[in-house]
Design a protein around this motif. Structure first.
Motif, PDB file in Angstrom:
ATOM      1  N   ILE A 173       0.841  -1.200   0.000  1.00 36.40           N
ATOM      2  CA  ILE A 173       0.000   0.000   0.000  1.00 36.40           C
ATOM      3  C   ILE A 173       0.877   1.252   0.000  1.00 36.40           C
ATOM      4  CG2 ILE A 173      -1.646   1.346   1.368  1.00 36.40           C
ATOM      5  CD1 ILE A 173      -2.803  -1.412   2.310  1.00 36.40           C
ATOM      6  N   GLY A 174       1.896   1.273   0.871  1.00 32.07           N
ATOM      7  CA  GLY A 174       2.781   2.427   0.922  1.00 32.07           C
ATOM      8  C   GLY A 174       3.563   2.611  -0.362  1.00 32.07           C
ATOM      9  N   ALA A 175       4.131   1.514  -0.889  1.00 38.75           N
ATOM     10  CA  ALA A 175       4.941   1.603  -2.107  1.00 38.75           C
ATOM     11  C   ALA A 175       4.097   1.987  -3.318  1.00 38.75           C
ATOM     12  CB  ALA A 175       5.660   0.288  -2.350  1.00 38.75           C
ATOM     13  N   LEU A 176       2.838   1.565  -3.344  1.00 42.19           N
ATOM     14  CA  LEU A 176       1.981   1.902  -4.486  1.00 42.19           C
ATOM     15  C   LEU A 176       1.713   3.403  -4.589  1.00 42.19           C
ATOM     16  CD1 LEU A 176      -0.494  -1.103  -4.454  1.00 42.19           C
ATOM     17  CD2 LEU A 176       0.863  -0.346  -6.429  1.00 42.19           C
ATOM     18  N   ARG A 177       1.821   4.118  -3.507  1.00 42.48           N
ATOM     19  CA  ARG A 177       1.670   5.576  -3.592  1.00 42.48           C
ATOM     20  C   ARG A 177       2.938   6.223  -4.165  1.00 42.48           C
ATOM     21  NH1 ARG A 177      -3.091   6.006  -4.586  1.00 42.48           N
ATOM     22  NH2 ARG A 177      -2.842   8.264  -4.375  1.00 42.48           N
ATOM     23  N   PHE A 178       3.979   5.408  -4.345  1.00 48.16           N
ATOM     24  CA  PHE A 178       5.176   5.791  -5.099  1.00 48.16           C
ATOM     25  C   PHE A 178       5.294   4.827  -6.284  1.00 48.16           C
ATOM     26  CE2 PHE A 178       5.622   7.339  -0.865  1.00 48.16           C
ATOM     27  CZ  PHE A 178       6.359   8.515  -0.945  1.00 48.16           C
ATOM     28  N   GLY A 179       4.157   4.638  -6.946  1.00 52.84           N
ATOM     29  CA  GLY A 179       4.046   3.593  -7.950  1.00 52.84           C
ATOM     30  C   GLY A 179       4.854   3.827  -9.201  1.00 52.84           C
ATOM     31  N   HIS A 180       5.476   5.008  -9.338  1.00 51.17           N
ATOM     32  CA  HIS A 180       6.390   5.240 -10.462  1.00 51.17           C
ATOM     33  C   HIS A 180       7.716   4.519 -10.257  1.00 51.17           C
ATOM     34  CE1 HIS A 180       7.329   8.146  -7.347  1.00 51.17           C
ATOM     35  NE2 HIS A 180       8.489   8.426  -7.927  1.00 51.17           N
ATOM     36  N   LEU A 181       7.972   4.040  -9.029  1.00 51.13           N
ATOM     37  CA  LEU A 181       9.203   3.315  -8.737  1.00 51.13           C
ATOM     38  C   LEU A 181       8.989   1.818  -8.938  1.00 51.13           C
ATOM     39  CD1 LEU A 181      10.314   5.083  -5.438  1.00 51.13           C
ATOM     40  CD2 LEU A 181      11.224   5.462  -7.727  1.00 51.13           C
ATOM     41  N   PRO A 182       9.857   1.122  -9.636  1.00 52.02           N
ATOM     42  CA  PRO A 182       9.795  -0.330  -9.677  1.00 52.02           C
ATOM     43  C   PRO A 182      10.073  -0.906  -8.289  1.00 52.02           C
ATOM     44  CG  PRO A 182      11.086   0.510 -11.499  1.00 52.02           C
ATOM     45  CD  PRO A 182      10.871   1.657 -10.552  1.00 52.02           C
ATOM     46  N   ALA A 183       9.467  -2.034  -7.978  1.00 54.86           N
ATOM     47  CA  ALA A 183       9.648  -2.650  -6.670  1.00 54.86           C
ATOM     48  C   ALA A 183       9.549  -4.159  -6.796  1.00 54.86           C
ATOM     49  CB  ALA A 183       8.604  -2.132  -5.682  1.00 54.86           C
ATOM     50  N   HIS A 213      16.131   4.050 -14.450  1.00 56.34           N
ATOM     51  CA  HIS A 213      17.041   4.268 -15.571  1.00 56.34           C
ATOM     52  C   HIS A 213      17.575   2.943 -16.119  1.00 56.34           C
ATOM     53  CE1 HIS A 213      16.782   8.492 -14.838  1.00 56.34           C
ATOM     54  NE2 HIS A 213      17.311   8.399 -13.632  1.00 56.34           N
ATOM     55  N   GLY A 214      16.890   1.838 -15.805  1.00 59.73           N
ATOM     56  CA  GLY A 214      17.336   0.542 -16.277  1.00 59.73           C
ATOM     57  C   GLY A 214      16.917   0.272 -17.711  1.00 59.73           C
ATOM     58  N   ASP A 215      17.229  -0.931 -18.165  1.00 57.71           N
ATOM     59  CA  ASP A 215      16.950  -1.300 -19.554  1.00 57.71           C
ATOM     60  C   ASP A 215      15.492  -1.688 -19.790  1.00 57.71           C
ATOM     61  OD1 ASP A 215      19.632  -0.915 -20.113  1.00 57.71           O
ATOM     62  OD2 ASP A 215      20.144  -3.004 -19.654  1.00 57.71           O
ATOM     63  N   ASP A 216      14.733  -1.911 -18.701  1.00 53.29           N
ATOM     64  CA  ASP A 216      13.396  -2.507 -18.845  1.00 53.29           C
ATOM     65  C   ASP A 216      12.487  -1.958 -17.750  1.00 53.29           C
ATOM     66  OD1 ASP A 216      11.320  -4.138 -19.604  1.00 53.29           O
ATOM     67  OD2 ASP A 216      12.175  -5.980 -18.772  1.00 53.29           O
ATOM     68  N   TYR A 217      12.225  -0.672 -17.781  1.00 51.04           N
ATOM     69  CA  TYR A 217      11.484   0.033 -16.719  1.00 51.04           C
ATOM     70  C   TYR A 217      10.104  -0.589 -16.495  1.00 51.04           C
ATOM     71  CZ  TYR A 217       9.035   4.005 -14.507  1.00 51.04           C
ATOM     72  OH  TYR A 217       8.296   4.817 -13.678  1.00 51.04           O
ATOM     73  N   ARG A 218       9.852  -0.999 -15.252  1.00 51.13           N
ATOM     74  CA  ARG A 218       8.577  -1.636 -14.900  1.00 51.13           C
ATOM     75  C   ARG A 218       8.075  -1.065 -13.578  1.00 51.13           C
ATOM     76  NH1 ARG A 218       8.013  -7.428 -17.337  1.00 51.13           N
ATOM     77  NH2 ARG A 218       9.326  -7.195 -19.176  1.00 51.13           N
ATOM     78  N   PRO A 219       7.392   0.048 -13.604  1.00 55.09           N
ATOM     79  CA  PRO A 219       6.929   0.667 -12.352  1.00 55.09           C
ATOM     80  C   PRO A 219       5.890  -0.192 -11.639  1.00 55.09           C
ATOM     81  CG  PRO A 219       5.953   1.769 -14.246  1.00 55.09           C
ATOM     82  CD  PRO A 219       6.962   0.802 -14.785  1.00 55.09           C
ATOM     83  N   LEU A 220       5.961  -0.183 -10.313  1.00 55.10           N
ATOM     84  CA  LEU A 220       5.048  -0.995  -9.499  1.00 55.10           C
ATOM     85  C   LEU A 220       3.595  -0.681  -9.815  1.00 55.10           C
ATOM     86  CD1 LEU A 220       4.618  -3.005  -7.132  1.00 55.10           C
ATOM     87  CD2 LEU A 220       4.693  -1.021  -5.596  1.00 55.10           C
ATOM     88  N   GLY A 221       3.266   0.599  -9.999  1.00 51.89           N
ATOM     89  CA  GLY A 221       1.885   0.990 -10.237  1.00 51.89           C
ATOM     90  C   GLY A 221       1.310   0.455 -11.528  1.00 51.89           C
ATOM     91  N   ARG A 222       2.172   0.121 -12.500  1.00 53.08           N
ATOM     92  CA  ARG A 222       1.714  -0.508 -13.742  1.00 53.08           C
ATOM     93  C   ARG A 222       1.638  -2.026 -13.584  1.00 53.08           C
ATOM     94  NH1 ARG A 222      -0.617   2.660 -17.805  1.00 53.08           N
ATOM     95  NH2 ARG A 222       0.387   4.704 -17.814  1.00 53.08           N
ATOM     96  N   CYS A 223       2.531  -2.592 -12.770  1.00 52.12           N
ATOM     97  CA  CYS A 223       2.485  -4.040 -12.530  1.00 52.12           C
ATOM     98  C   CYS A 223       1.225  -4.431 -11.760  1.00 52.12           C
ATOM     99  CB  CYS A 223       3.730  -4.481 -11.764  1.00 52.12           C
ATOM    100  SG  CYS A 223       5.266  -4.376 -12.694  1.00 52.12           S
ATOM    101  N   VAL A 224       0.853  -3.635 -10.757  1.00 51.77           N
ATOM    102  CA  VAL A 224      -0.345  -3.923  -9.960  1.00 51.77           C
ATOM    103  C   VAL A 224      -1.529  -3.274 -10.664  1.00 51.77           C
ATOM    104  CG1 VAL A 224      -1.469  -3.724  -7.721  1.00 51.77           C
ATOM    105  CG2 VAL A 224       1.001  -4.091  -7.850  1.00 51.77           C
ATOM    106  N   ASP A 225      -2.142  -4.033 -11.580  1.00 55.38           N
ATOM    107  CA  ASP A 225      -3.331  -3.559 -12.283  1.00 55.38           C
ATOM    108  C   ASP A 225      -4.511  -4.463 -11.959  1.00 55.38           C
ATOM    109  OD1 ASP A 225      -2.854  -5.870 -13.740  1.00 55.38           O
ATOM    110  OD2 ASP A 225      -2.448  -4.838 -15.634  1.00 55.38           O
ATOM    111  N   GLU A 226      -5.626  -4.270 -12.665  1.00 57.41           N
ATOM    112  CA  GLU A 226      -6.831  -5.043 -12.372  1.00 57.41           C
ATOM    113  C   GLU A 226      -6.610  -6.538 -12.562  1.00 57.41           C
ATOM    114  OE1 GLU A 226      -8.195  -0.976 -13.997  1.00 57.41           O
ATOM    115  OE2 GLU A 226      -6.620  -2.456 -14.406  1.00 57.41           O
TER     116      GLU A 226
END
Length: 606
Positions: free
Chosen positions: A164-174, A272-285
């Motif tokens: 829940i906390g990390a998703l509010r910084f969902g632009h960061l991969p986690a 800045h990695g080769d395969d940016y995958r933000p947490l907020g996009r990974c956690v979808d419906e």
């Protein structure tokens, strides 16, 4: 295999319901990535504070030439599951340097143990510790020093709170980095034998303590399939672990290799990695639906009927108990793990574990394959088992057959055709009934109510012989607003003894049971809760109550005019002590169980 029609329909329902809130969330994380707090935008004074104590990583962090991984850790050495995390920061820093990255401990979060506080006053802090963990995670990440996040947590409220906390910084991969279950201890059958004997007074405290100490005997997660291990299952089916990381024991070479792989992968998928995958996009419906499907297919913890809606809300997604109920009608029960079966999570893992379950569900069209996971292609990566070959981490397809069909079965011959979590509703409210652990002959119970306001009063009545009959035990004023919604697992042996004596017994409560919910039929999480005038507050001793999982009903069989005329009993006065008074603001602000029982999300309007 095409996606099952019901799974597709539930997903579409969630997407449509969530459309405005999900869009607002995605806009938030895009703004945060483009204009939020981050290392290059920090002033010199800000930035200097951030790397002052970074030791050998100081120059790399200062030069902005490598991704910096923030470590948010739930380490403490009292909890067996979290004790292994003490060594993780130094290991993670070393693994990060191997790929030109750096890492810093961004912050710690509290980690309380429901096993220690079960039946004690401290349990009234348990559910709200999830909000506290989410807030602590947000504080840790607010410094803007990181391009990716390693989340170190395992147990009941800790994984949901970190997410829940990390998703509010969902632009960061986690990536969630688990520690693994302790090796198996005392056989489960022996635990099942001793606890009822103690409840009846036929075994002493020393005998019970010896059995419990032989069960919980070293570092690692408890080996029963409760909320902690259900967390690990969900992280796999959501694609938030390195594949296969859930149930590998602590301290083993394979566990260390999986942690190393997580750190290396964070460097690849970082900002800045080769395969940016933000947490907020990974956690979808789709990921949220997968979590619910995995929960149902494995007979997981009922606590996630609260946690999953809260996690989803943090990502702008709305899921309710009707979604669980609809999914349960088509998701078969593939696993029976203690307390729903005889084997523990180590035996489940040895029989095929998560890779086997995910393969079965994917082939049956019951999971979304096309997820943006932290691993690579799609969820198919998680239908493989990790091994070490010549010191190198490799993944292989699981065996074609289950290694133990008393623990793990294919979709073609499941333990049950449904997932075993039902929505029950009626004039007593809406709640959850976990049918997967209950004999179908006991799915309908009709008996006079005996009404209590706390679990200790239930045990006292049992010892006095007042419950030695057919009875619906009602424990009310146990909801989040009343006292923080403690688990009532302490009642399981007592109610089990009554059932074993041949009585028709059920539990009805606005509180929680636990991930270790057992064989006694129970309607839990009833909402609206009794505090504030919910219908449970109108019940009286002797009222006939009917609980029926077949029809999805929970009702007081009281004449409608009589029921309407009754006044609701008032909640008992709040008792200070054990720090409970400090959480009064949360109790007064919290929303209902079906929405996730979160004060923080309610106040934030999420």
């Amino acid at each position: 295999m095409s996606l099952d029609a019901t799974v597709a329909a539930v997903t579409d329902r969630i997407v449509e319901r969530s459309r405005p809130t999900r869009q607002a969330y995605l806009e938030l994380i895009e703004r945060e990535r483009s204009s939020g707090v981050q290392r290059p935008r920090l002033s010199c004074g800000n930035f200097a504070h951030g790397f002052a104590a970074a030791g050998e990583d100081k120059l790399a962090i200062r030069a902005l030439r490598a991704p910096n991984i923030g470590i948010v850790t739930a380490y403490n050495d009292m909890l067996s599951a979290h004790q292994p995390y003490g060594a993780y920061p130094d290991e993670i820093k070393r693994y990060a340097r191997e790929v030109g990255a750096t890492a810093q401990v961004a912050g710690g979060v509290p980690a309380m143990c429901d096993g220690i506080t079960q039946g004690q006053p401290g349990m009234e802090l348990s559910l709200f510790s999830r909000d506290t963990i989410a807030l602590s995670t947000a504080v840790a990440l607010s410094h803007g020093m990181f391009e990716a996040v390693a989340l170190l947590g395992i147990c009941d409220k800790i994984v949901p709170g970190l997410l829940i906390g990390a998703l509010r910084f969902g632009h960061l991969p986690a990536i969630l980095v688990p520690g693994g279950p302790m090796p198996s201890g005392l056989p489960n059958q022996e635990k099942q034998r001793i606890r009822p004997l103690f409840a009846e007074g036929r075994a002493g405290r020393d005998e019970l303590l010896q059995a419990e100490a032989a069960s919980y005997h070293t570092s690692g997660t408890c080996t029963f399939y409760g909320t902690a291990n259900s967390n690990q299952m969900m992280m796999e089916v959501m694609g938030l672990h390195v594949p296969g990381a859930a149930f590998v024991n602590p301290g083993t070479p394979l566990r260390r290799a999986l942690t190393r792989a997580a750190v290396h992968r964070l460097a690849q998928i970082g900002w800045h990695g080769d395969d940016y995958r933000p947490l907020g996009r990974c956690v979808d419906e789709k990921a949220i639906v997968n979590a619910a499907v995995g929960l149902l297919a494995t007979g997981g913890s009922t606590n996630h009927a609260i946690h999953l809606p809260a996690i989803a809300r943090a990502a702008g997604i709305r899921i309710d108990w009707e979604d669980f109920d609809r999914l349960s009608s088509v998701v078969p029960l593939l696993a029976r793990i203690y307390p729903n079966g005889s084997g523990d999570v180590n035996q489940f893992h040895a029989a095929g574990g998560m890779a086997w379950v995910i393969r079965e569900l994917l082939e049956a069209g019951l999971l979304h394959r096309d997820l943006l996971t932290v691993a690579g292609r799609d969820l198919g990566d998680y239908a493989r088992t990790p091994t070490l070959g010549d010191g190198q981490l490799e993944w292989h397809a699981p065996a074609a057959q289950s290694g133990d069909d008393s623990l793990l079965r294919p979709v073609s011959s499941p333990f049950r055709a449904d997932g075993g979590m039902r929505l029950v509703q009626g004039n007593l409210g809406r709640g959850i009934f976990k049918t997967s652990a209950v004999d179908p002959a006991r799915w309908t119970i009709e008996a006079p109510a005996r009404v209590f306001a706390d679990q200790d009063a239930v045990i006292a009545a049992f010892k006095a012989g007042e419950l030695d009959r057919d009875v619906v035990v009602v424990v009310r004023f146990q909801g989040p607003r009343a006292n923080g919604m403690p688990e009532l697992h302490k009642l399981t042996p007592t109610l089990g003894v009554l059932q074993d004596r041949g009585h028709r017994v059920a539990l009805v409560t606005d509180g929680r049971m636990s991930g270790a919910s057992g064989k006694v039929p129970a309607a839990i999480h009833l909402s609206p809760e009794a505090a504030g005038g919910g219908p449970l507050a109108k019940l009286r001793d002797g009222d006939l109550v009917r609980l029926c999982a077949h029809k999805g009903r929970v009702d007081a069989l009281v004449d409608a005019s009589t029921w309407q005329a009754r006044t609701a009993d008032a909640a008992p006065a709040e008792a200070p002590g054990t720090g409970r008074e400090l959480f009064a603001l949360m109790r007064r602000s919290v929303d209902g169980a079906e929405a996730g029982a979160s004060a923080m999300l309610a106040v934030a309007g999420l």
